[in-house]
Motif scaffolding. Structure first.
Motif, short mmCIF file in Angstrom:
data_model
loop_
_atom_site.label_atom_id
_atom_site.label_comp_id
_atom_site.label_asym_id
_atom_site.label_seq_id
_atom_site.Cartn_x
_atom_site.Cartn_y
_atom_site.Cartn_z
N PRO A 1 0.80 -1.22 0.00
CA PRO A 1 0.00 0.00 0.00
C PRO A 1 0.84 1.28 0.00
CG PRO A 1 -0.03 -0.99 2.17
CD PRO A 1 0.67 -1.96 1.26
N VAL A 2 2.10 1.16 0.38
CA VAL A 2 2.97 2.34 0.43
C VAL A 2 3.62 2.60 -0.93
CG1 VAL A 2 4.97 3.41 1.56
CG2 VAL A 2 3.40 1.98 2.89
N SER A 3 4.29 1.60 -1.48
CA SER A 3 5.03 1.80 -2.74
C SER A 3 4.18 1.55 -3.98
CB SER A 3 6.24 0.87 -2.78
OG SER A 3 5.81 -0.48 -2.97
N GLY A 4 3.13 0.74 -3.82
CA GLY A 4 2.32 0.37 -4.97
C GLY A 4 2.90 -0.81 -5.74
N GLU A 5 4.05 -1.31 -5.32
CA GLU A 5 4.70 -2.44 -6.00
C GLU A 5 4.01 -3.75 -5.66
OE1 GLU A 5 7.28 -2.44 -8.14
OE2 GLU A 5 7.50 -0.27 -8.02
N MET A 6 4.00 -4.69 -6.61
CA MET A 6 3.48 -6.01 -6.36
C MET A 6 4.35 -6.68 -5.29
SD MET A 6 2.65 -9.15 -8.96
CE MET A 6 4.35 -9.50 -9.38
N LEU A 7 3.71 -7.32 -4.33
CA LEU A 7 4.46 -7.99 -3.27
C LEU A 7 5.34 -9.08 -3.86
CD1 LEU A 7 1.63 -8.26 -0.62
CD2 LEU A 7 3.58 -6.70 -0.57
#
Length: 69
Positions: A23-29
């Motif tokens: 939720p912070v970076s928007g990157e896929m986990l």
């Protein structure tokens, strides 16, 4: 994502896959290495890296809203 989550318990794997992104970076986990599991306001939240922890804790309402749509 699946390779990184392969070593997780089935419960954690399902939880991280359901959230899918930090939720912070928007990157896929999983694309930045092993995601980190946190408990925030009674909710499990996955972040992509330790660098996102302080931002998440500084504005929990903003970031929880992104995953609780």
């Amino acid at each position: 994502m699946m390779e990184t989550l392969a070593s997780f318990s089935e419960e954690d794997k399902a939880s991280a896959m359901k959230q899918h992104f930090c939720p912070v970076s928007g990157e896929m986990l999983g694309v930045m290495g092993r995601p980190e599991k946190m408990e925030v306001e009674g909710q499990t939240v996955w972040i992509c890296c330790d660098g996102c922890k302080d931002k998440l804790l500084a504005d929990t309402e903003k970031y929880l809203a992104k995953i609780n749509k």
